[in-house]
Design an enzyme around this catalytic site. Structure first.
Site, short mmCIF file in Angstrom:
data_model
loop_
_atom_site.label_atom_id
_atom_site.label_comp_id
_atom_site.label_asym_id
_atom_site.label_seq_id
_atom_site.Cartn_x
_atom_site.Cartn_y
_atom_site.Cartn_z
N CYS A 1 43.40 33.45 42.99
CA CYS A 1 43.80 32.23 43.19
C CYS A 1 42.94 32.05 44.45
O CYS A 1 42.87 32.96 45.32
CB CYS A 1 45.14 32.08 43.39
SG CYS A 1 46.01 32.46 42.01
N ARG B 1 37.53 33.85 42.25
CA ARG B 1 38.90 34.09 42.40
C ARG B 1 40.05 33.87 41.30
O ARG B 1 41.02 34.67 41.35
CB ARG B 1 39.67 33.72 43.72
CG ARG B 1 38.58 33.87 44.95
CD ARG B 1 39.23 33.33 46.28
NE ARG B 1 40.69 34.24 46.45
CZ ARG B 1 40.67 35.09 47.52
NH1 ARG B 1 39.62 35.56 48.02
NH2 ARG B 1 41.95 35.80 47.68
N TRP C 1 44.71 31.88 38.92
CA TRP C 1 44.64 33.28 38.16
C TRP C 1 46.22 33.52 37.91
O TRP C 1 46.79 33.83 38.70
CB TRP C 1 44.20 34.52 38.64
CG TRP C 1 43.72 35.30 37.68
CD1 TRP C 1 43.03 35.75 36.82
CD2 TRP C 1 44.65 36.64 37.62
NE1 TRP C 1 42.88 37.01 36.48
CE2 TRP C 1 44.19 37.42 36.66
CE3 TRP C 1 45.84 37.02 38.20
CZ2 TRP C 1 44.87 38.84 36.30
CZ3 TRP C 1 46.58 38.33 37.67
CH2 TRP C 1 45.89 39.19 36.90
N ASN D 1 48.80 31.49 47.16
CA ASN D 1 48.04 32.54 46.58
C ASN D 1 49.20 33.72 46.97
O ASN D 1 49.51 33.88 48.08
CB ASN D 1 46.98 32.90 47.11
CG ASN D 1 46.09 34.01 46.78
OD1 ASN D 1 46.39 34.68 45.64
ND2 ASN D 1 45.12 34.45 47.44
N GLY D 2 49.42 34.47 45.82
CA GLY D 2 50.47 35.66 46.10
C GLY D 2 51.49 35.73 45.19
O GLY D 2 51.59 34.94 44.03
N GLU E 1 30.73 53.65 35.75
CA GLU E 1 30.59 52.47 36.12
C GLU E 1 29.69 51.66 35.21
O GLU E 1 29.88 50.61 34.90
CB GLU E 1 29.96 52.81 37.39
CG GLU E 1 29.24 51.23 38.13
CD GLU E 1 30.37 50.19 38.48
OE1 GLU E 1 31.76 50.49 38.35
OE2 GLU E 1 30.35 48.92 38.70
N LYS F 1 30.90 48.19 33.75
CA LYS F 1 30.06 47.07 33.76
C LYS F 1 29.81 46.09 32.38
O LYS F 1 29.95 45.01 32.30
CB LYS F 1 28.66 47.20 34.29
CG LYS F 1 28.21 46.55 35.66
CD LYS F 1 28.72 46.36 36.73
CE LYS F 1 30.16 46.17 36.76
NZ LYS F 1 30.62 46.41 38.20
N GLU G 1 33.21 44.69 30.75
CA GLU G 1 33.83 43.48 31.43
C GLU G 1 32.96 42.34 31.26
O GLU G 1 33.77 41.24 31.28
CB GLU G 1 34.12 43.63 33.03
CG GLU G 1 32.91 44.05 33.71
CD GLU G 1 33.30 44.09 35.43
OE1 GLU G 1 34.35 43.76 35.91
OE2 GLU G 1 32.61 44.82 36.15
N HIS H 1 34.92 66.99 22.62
CA HIS H 1 36.33 67.43 22.98
C HIS H 1 37.14 66.24 22.09
O HIS H 1 38.38 66.31 22.50
CB HIS H 1 36.82 67.81 24.28
CG HIS H 1 36.09 68.80 24.79
ND1 HIS H 1 36.32 70.14 24.35
CD2 HIS H 1 34.94 69.06 25.49
CE1 HIS H 1 35.73 71.03 25.04
NE2 HIS H 1 34.80 70.39 26.02
N LYS I 1 38.13 37.93 40.81
CA LYS I 1 37.71 38.89 41.83
C LYS I 1 38.98 39.10 42.85
O LYS I 1 39.62 38.00 42.93
CB LYS I 1 36.46 38.48 42.54
CG LYS I 1 35.70 39.41 43.20
CD LYS I 1 34.26 38.97 43.51
CE LYS I 1 33.44 40.19 44.10
NZ LYS I 1 33.13 40.98 43.07
C1 F6R Z 1 34.51 45.36 38.61
C2 F6R Z 1 35.18 45.07 39.89
C3 F6R Z 1 36.50 45.62 39.67
C4 F6R Z 1 36.72 45.79 41.48
C5 F6R Z 1 38.24 46.39 41.89
C6 F6R Z 1 38.22 46.50 43.30
O1 F6R Z 1 33.08 44.87 38.48
O2 F6R Z 1 34.66 44.30 40.65
O3 F6R Z 1 36.61 46.82 39.38
O4 F6R Z 1 35.88 46.90 42.06
O5 F6R Z 1 38.97 45.31 41.44
O6 F6R Z 1 37.97 45.62 43.98
P1 F6R Z 1 37.76 45.65 45.58
O7 F6R Z 1 36.40 46.56 45.70
O8 F6R Z 1 37.54 44.36 46.13
O9 F6R Z 1 39.12 46.46 46.31
#
Ligand code: F6R
Length: 613
Positions: free
Chosen positions: A2, A27, A79, A105-106, A486, A490, A493, A509, A608
């Protein structure tokens, strides 16, 4: 999670608020809303969907002359946590009188009990949100002093909040407060802006104040007065942001993600600059705040993080063990406080977080502090909660990361972890010459990544071959195992392809049962220890009809010939090679997602900065 914006000052506040929301849209982007003061009356508009939908609605519904003269308002991009992303659940929420508007937000954890109590006092609620309950509570507490009403309401709240509140009865101010969710206040000339993130403030001023938990501020066009929840004045210093509005623009790229992938040589150069000591063969990381004796005395390194940041920690695990001969382990931050982590004063805990706001990582930091460990952070966002709570650590200096999928933060996290491992290694294992050699390898990173970026067109071409499969497997060994994890994260997502990362040995396995004719396997087959065994695992996949895209070391023609397609990774130390390797996978995922027509910067269901548990 948010985004909130508040503005008080000059005319045309709605434009400032909507522009601010656009900057914070990463966000959360499932619904949005705005409330402004017009003739000392609150006017509100909300919409399900992205900020653009709200923006069109506001411009269609609000007469232009009214729009232009408004000087005060709050806005929100959501969000969803409580209730689906509908118009009625979108913020701002009003109190019973309609004179108070709140963006939040929260999470208000005790909202159910507060709601029942308010309902028994005659309050009626329109939404399913916790936020509407807080708006009503503030209204209930208002006995003619708006600031005191917000204080009194917040005293009754259990949970987290970053809020901005407007009152039609006291139109010359906005009240903002935080506990666990970030609030930054920009001090402009005759205007003051409140936001969850400085990205919404950059266009107005470089001078900002970060609120601490339980700070509550009275914000006017002239500035800000900050108190604690007991109404005692507190002082928070003004800091300069140090980057301009262009840092939060796409700069000619089609997506923020592509821009951020291409920024990595510069981001890495910033993360490394001034931190390598070629005289001592070590790293200079003053923020760690540790003496050589303390480092020599450490018995263990525990790396904490979630998602991509946890994957960076997994590369760090290899680096600390290889370079510093110290036991290292990664713990998923969300799980940490629910087990019984055995920690003591000789354990170094490194919390890794791009945003510095991830709720699970923050809670893990608090747990590690309780256990008396030596806690530090590795954050990108300056002044973020985790950075401030740990008090020591290293900033990435990667610049704002707007794309929801993390790219440059990962590579800078790994670069800083390599430097930390080098620093520890020099005190425990490495000779000066070995230290200098490794420092030279790290110094090469921007150029190494540049070599991968120059294959962009080729990677885009290769993506055609893999873009229309619904499953993909990523495999690697040693430090390339976390790179495989990773790479899979990527791809899933942003392209919504079901992708899994495995240690190359693990496929047989169980997961190998899923391979069929044409199933993509992305194999990291660079020159790292165990490569020959990985080549054996690739043969096993090919024998079952898999289509293999290999990451191979440059000039390793023999390995390249065994792949259906390949991307080359420059020859360098295996730990250092994790960074160019991941960049290749970022580009691959980007092009696959683009071919599939996905919303690359704002993937579905994600946001994010995950500030809820
Ligand atoms: C994936 C991604 C998330 C963040 C995770 C932790 O591309 O961005 O998996 O890495 O939510 O976020 P931070 O690094 O902000 O603690």
């Amino acid at each position: 999670m948010c985004g909130i914006v508040g503005y008080i000052g000059k005319a045309d506040a709605p434009t400032v608020l909507l522009n601010g929301l656009r900057r914070l849209e990463y966000r959360g982007y499932d619904s949005a809303g705005i409330a402004v003061l017009d003739d000392d009356r609150i006017v509100i508009s909300r919409a399900a969907g992205k900020v653009a939908v709200l923006s069109d609605r506001v411009r269609a519904e609000w007469p232009a002359e009214r729009f232009a003269r408004v000087t005060t308002g709050v806005a929100h991009t959501r969000w969803a946590t409580h209730g689906p992303p509908t118009e009625v659940n979108a913020h701002p929420h009003l109190d019973r009188s309609g004179d108070i508007a709140l963006v939040h937000n929260g999470i208000i954890e005790n909202y159910r009990s507060l709601r029942s109590r308010l309902e028994s006092n005659g309050h009626r609620f329109h939404s399913e949100t916790d936020t509407e309950v807080l708006a009503h509570l503030i209204g209930e507490c208002d006995r003619g002093d708006f600031f005191q009403a917000v204080c009194d309401a917040l005293h009754q709240v259990v949970g987290t909040f970053g809020i901005a509140v407007l009152s039609a009865r006291e139109p010359e101010k906005i009240i903002t407060a935080r506990r666990g969710s970030p609030i930054v206040i920009g001090i402009g000339a005759g205007e003051t802006i409140i936001a969850s993130d400085a990205a919404a403030i950059l266009a107005h001023t470089q001078r900002v104040i970060y609120l601490d938990d339980d700070d509550i501020a009275i914000v006017t066009a002239e500035g800000v007065e900050i108190r604690d929840l007991h109404n005692i004045p507190v002082t928070r210093e003004i800091t300069e942001l140090g980057y301009d509005a262009a840092a939060a623009e796409k700069g000619g790229h089609e997506h923020f993600m592509l821009k951020e992938i291409h920024e990595q040589p510069d981001a890495l150069a910033n993360a490394i600059r001034g931190r390598l000591d070629f005289n001592l063969g070590s790293a200079v990381l003053a923020g760690m705040g540790t003496s050589a004796r303390e480092l020599a005395d450490l018995q263990r390194v525990v790396l904490l993080g979630c998602g991509t940041s946890m994957h960076a920690g997994l590369v760090g695990e290899y680096a600390f063990e290889d370079l510093a001969d110290i036991h290292a382990e990664v713990q998923q931050a969300a799980e940490f406080r629910y087990r019984n982590p055995i920690l003591g004063s000789r354990d170094l805990v490194i919390a890794i977080s791009q945003s510095g706001e991830t709720a699970d990582t923050l809670a893990a930091v608090r747990e590690a502090n309780q256990k008396g460990a030596f806690v530090m952070s590795l954050c990108n966002v300056v002044g973020s909660t985790i950075a401030r709570e740990t008090g020591r650590g290293v900033y990435l200096h990667a610049g704002p990361e707007i794309s929801v999928a993390s790219t440059k933060a990962f590579t800078c996290q790994v670069a800083v972890l390599l430097m930390m491992a080098l620093k520890l290694g020099r005190g425990r294992r490495f000779s000066r010459e070995e230290g200098i050699r490794f420092a030279r390898e790290i110094e090469q990173l921007p150029a190494l990544v540049g070599k991968v970026l120059r294959q962009n067109a080729r990677i885009a071409e290769i993506a055609w071959e893999y873009a229309f499969n619904e499953h993909a497997f990523f495999i690697g060994r040693g430090p390339m195992y976390p790179v495989a994890l990773e790479g899979a994260l990527k791809l899933k997502e942003i392209s919504y392809i079901h992708a899994e990362g495995y240690h190359a040995a693990e496929l047989k396995h169980g997961p190998i049962a899923l391979l069929q004719q044409g199933t993509p396997v992305i194999a990291i087959a660079c020159d790292v220890p165990g490569k020959d065994k990985t080549l054996g695992n690739i043969e096993e996949c090919c024998a079952r009809g898999a289509k293999v895209l290999g990451l191979v070391t440059e000039r390793d023609h023999e390995t390249a010939e065994r792949m259906h397609d390949f991307i080359t990774i420059p020859r360098c130390h295996p730990l250092v090679a994790t960074i160019p390797a991941v960049v290749a996978l970022q580009l691959f995922s980007y092009h696959v997602a683009r071919l599939r027509g996905c919303e690359i910067d704002q993937p579905r269901n994600l946001a994010k900065s995950v500030t809820v548990e």
